[in-house]
Motif scaffolding. Structure first.
Motif, PDB file in Angstrom:
ATOM      1  N   GLY A  58       0.809  -1.210   0.000  1.00 32.83           N
ATOM      2  CA  GLY A  58       0.000   0.000   0.000  1.00 32.83           C
ATOM      3  C   GLY A  58       0.841   1.257   0.000  1.00 32.83           C
ATOM      4  N   ALA A  59       2.084   1.135  -0.511  1.00 31.98           N
ATOM      5  CA  ALA A  59       2.989   2.291  -0.563  1.00 31.98           C
ATOM      6  C   ALA A  59       2.762   3.086  -1.849  1.00 31.98           C
ATOM      7  N   LYS A  60       3.214   4.336  -1.833  1.00 34.99           N
ATOM      8  CA  LYS A  60       3.177   5.179  -3.022  1.00 34.99           C
ATOM      9  C   LYS A  60       4.507   5.013  -3.757  1.00 34.99           C
ATOM     10  N   ILE A  61       4.450   4.806  -5.061  1.00 37.08           N
ATOM     11  CA  ILE A  61       5.633   4.394  -5.817  1.00 37.08           C
ATOM     12  C   ILE A  61       6.161   5.535  -6.678  1.00 37.08           C
ATOM     13  N   VAL A  62       7.488   5.736  -6.605  1.00 39.82           N
ATOM     14  CA  VAL A  62       8.151   6.758  -7.415  1.00 39.82           C
ATOM     15  C   VAL A  62       9.360   6.107  -8.100  1.00 39.82           C
ATOM     16  N   GLY A  63       9.384   6.110  -9.427  1.00 44.94           N
ATOM     17  CA  GLY A  63      10.504   5.522 -10.167  1.00 44.94           C
ATOM     18  C   GLY A  63      11.683   6.483 -10.247  1.00 44.94           C
ATOM     19  N   LEU A  64      12.858   6.018  -9.812  1.00 43.01           N
ATOM     20  CA  LEU A  64      14.040   6.881  -9.780  1.00 43.01           C
ATOM     21  C   LEU A  64      15.302   6.095 -10.112  1.00 43.01           C
ATOM     22  N   LYS A  65      16.227   6.747 -10.824  1.00 48.01           N
ATOM     23  CA  LYS A  65      17.555   6.196 -11.012  1.00 48.01           C
ATOM     24  C   LYS A  65      18.379   6.418  -9.746  1.00 48.01           C
ATOM     25  N   THR A  66      19.471   5.676  -9.634  1.00 48.97           N
ATOM     26  CA  THR A  66      20.326   5.796  -8.455  1.00 48.97           C
ATOM     27  C   THR A  66      20.817   7.223  -8.265  1.00 48.97           C
ATOM     28  N   SER A  67      21.180   7.895  -9.347  1.00 44.88           N
ATOM     29  CA  SER A  67      21.713   9.253  -9.258  1.00 44.88           C
ATOM     30  C   SER A  67      20.686  10.272  -8.774  1.00 44.88           C
ATOM     31  N   GLU A  68      19.414   9.895  -8.777  1.00 42.62           N
ATOM     32  CA  GLU A  68      18.352  10.816  -8.375  1.00 42.62           C
ATOM     33  C   GLU A  68      17.897  10.621  -6.938  1.00 42.62           C
ATOM     34  N   VAL A  69      18.369   9.557  -6.280  1.00 40.47           N
ATOM     35  CA  VAL A  69      17.828   9.180  -4.977  1.00 40.47           C
ATOM     36  C   VAL A  69      18.153  10.198  -3.888  1.00 40.47           C
ATOM     37  N   TYR A  70      19.396  10.673  -3.829  1.00 40.93           N
ATOM     38  CA  TYR A  70      19.794  11.580  -2.746  1.00 40.93           C
ATOM     39  C   TYR A  70      18.901  12.821  -2.721  1.00 40.93           C
ATOM     40  N   THR A  71      18.739  13.443  -3.874  1.00 43.58           N
ATOM     41  CA  THR A  71      17.914  14.650  -3.949  1.00 43.58           C
ATOM     42  C   THR A  71      16.461  14.344  -3.623  1.00 43.58           C
ATOM     43  N   ALA A  72      15.967  13.186  -4.071  1.00 43.61           N
ATOM     44  CA  ALA A  72      14.581  12.800  -3.799  1.00 43.61           C
ATOM     45  C   ALA A  72      14.349  12.597  -2.298  1.00 43.61           C
ATOM     46  N   LEU A  73      15.319  12.001  -1.604  1.00 40.83           N
ATOM     47  CA  LEU A  73      15.221  11.863  -0.156  1.00 40.83           C
ATOM     48  C   LEU A  73      15.304  13.225   0.517  1.00 40.83           C
ATOM     49  N   GLN A  74      16.178  14.064   0.034  1.00 43.86           N
ATOM     50  CA  GLN A  74      16.393  15.393   0.617  1.00 43.86           C
ATOM     51  C   GLN A  74      15.141  16.263   0.511  1.00 43.86           C
ATOM     52  N   THR A  75      14.454  16.169  -0.624  1.00 43.20           N
ATOM     53  CA  THR A  75      13.275  17.012  -0.857  1.00 43.20           C
ATOM     54  C   THR A  75      11.984  16.392  -0.342  1.00 43.20           C
ATOM     55  N   GLY A  76      12.030  15.117   0.058  1.00 38.93           N
ATOM     56  CA  GLY A  76      10.822  14.450   0.532  1.00 38.93           C
ATOM     57  C   GLY A  76      10.006  13.813  -0.568  1.00 38.93           C
ATOM     58  N   MET A  77      10.544  13.770  -1.796  1.00 37.66           N
ATOM     59  CA  MET A  77       9.833  13.092  -2.878  1.00 37.66           C
ATOM     60  C   MET A  77       9.632  11.627  -2.535  1.00 37.66           C
ATOM     61  N   ILE A  78      10.641  11.019  -1.911  1.00 32.77           N
ATOM     62  CA  ILE A  78      10.530   9.656  -1.391  1.00 32.77           C
ATOM     63  C   ILE A  78      11.019   9.641   0.057  1.00 32.77           C
ATOM     64  N   ASP A  79      10.631   8.610   0.780  1.00 33.98           N
ATOM     65  CA  ASP A  79      11.143   8.448   2.146  1.00 33.98           C
ATOM     66  C   ASP A  79      11.553   7.006   2.441  1.00 33.98           C
TER      67      ASP A  79
END
Length: 338
Positions: free
Chosen positions: A192-213
């Motif tokens: 029941g999670a919300k899914i966001v497709g990301l490359k490895t190079s995009e993960v740090y920024t996505a975690l930093q901005t709250g796009m993913i957790d």
């Protein structure tokens, strides 16, 4: 005066000899070259082991084969590298199997089934020694025009999150989860999670901005990419064993003299064994460091582990059935049950 002229002539002859020697060495050193592309950064254990392999090849070949390393996705990213190897745009590349291989032969996705294989060694034996596994592996090599040079495992995959303590299956609901491969999607949906497709190079920024957790990853990666700045909770069991490989373009490899081919394969075997022998221990080391930084680990046991296993069997695996053929699944299940 005569003595001065003699010494001057001797010095000039010596200089010419040195220049000739340097020129000859340069020719020998540049006799064969290769380019190795990886998406891992320079802190990642896969890069370090690949560099050990490259250094060994250079040393054992007496400088005749020099392989230049391009890490951090300078040439190709995690999803593009297999195409780069096949086309000959690079001579060698670091390939994460569950990312690069399923789009070529979907049956490699059996490697992503939670709990199916119990080790890297068992998974490799399936693809090398079983009839169906060898068929899948052979098809991959043929279609990609590639040669396996070295095993360089990424690590066993588990879940990390920055949102909340991962006490069980129910804790996963509504988390913002990164998806790297299609085979991950059925599990995130079952949670029941919300899914966001990301490359490895995009993960740090996505975690930093709250796009993913939340992310499924080997422990080693949270240290190498500094993701543990945002990830504070972890959950085991390990779900599957993410193997990686140094693959060579077969045209490049086959053009090497037989003695250099032997050196490449022997160096690959040597440091592939080193990488494999250390991989589980390094993961546990990272988890200890994660906890020392204030991270909290949960290992599912008892009723929660049963609930997890039932979810994988009753919901996740049925939803994955379009990711591989039924005979590939049956072959893998038969192999692992023996």
């Amino acid at each position: 005066m005569i003595l001065f002229k003699f010494l001057n002539l001797k010095l000039r002859l010596l200089s010419l000899s040195l220049l000739f020697a340097l020129f000859s060495f340069s020719l020998n050193a540049a006799e064969y070259t290769g380019r190795l592309s990886m998406h891992w950064n320079d802190k990642h254990h896969c890069t370090k082991h690949a560099q050990m392999f490259v250094d060994e090849v250079f040393e054992k070949s007496n400088g005749r084969l020099k392989i230049e390393v391009f890490h951090s996705g300078q040439l190709f990213g995690i999803r593009e590298i297999m195409g780069g190897i096949t086309s000959g745009a690079v001579d060698l590349g670091g390939v994460v199997g569950v990312v690069g291989f399923p789009k070529i032969n979907k049956n490699f996705n059996v490697a992503t089934i939670p709990g199916l294989f119990d080790s890297f060694e068992q998974q490799r034996e399936f693809f090398q020694k079983s009839e169906k596994g060898a068929e899948i592996w052979g098809d991959l090599l043929k279609k990609t025009n590639s040669t396996l040079v070295m095993y360089n495992p990424v690590g066993p995959v588990m879940t990390f999150s920055g949102a909340r303590e991962l006490t069980g299956v129910d804790a996963m609901k509504d988390l913002k989860a990164r998806r790297l491969i299609g085979a991950e999607e059925p599990m995130w949906k079952a949670y029941g999670a919300k899914i966001v497709g990301l490359k490895t190079s995009e993960v740090y920024t996505a975690l930093q901005t709250g796009m993913i957790d939340t992310i499924n990853t080997p422990p080693q990666s949270i240290r190498a990419y500094s993701w543990w700045e945002f990830l504070k909770f972890g959950q085991r069991p390990y779900q599957y064993f993410a193997d990686a490989y140094i693959m060579a373009n077969s045209d490049w490899f086959n053009k090497l003299p037989s003695d250099l081919q032997k050196i490449v394969l022997e160096a690959g075997k040597k440091f592939g064994d080193v990488s494999t022998d250390k991989i589980i221990g390094v993961g546990e080391e990272v988890i200890s460091e994660f906890e020392a930084r204030g991270g909290k680990m949960t290992t599912l046991t008892g009723a929660e582990k049963v609930k997890f296993d039932n979810l994988m069997t009753e919901k996740v695996l049925p939803a994955m059935m379009d990711k591989f053929d039924a005979d590939a699944l049956k072959a893998a299940e038969t192999f692992t049950s023996n």
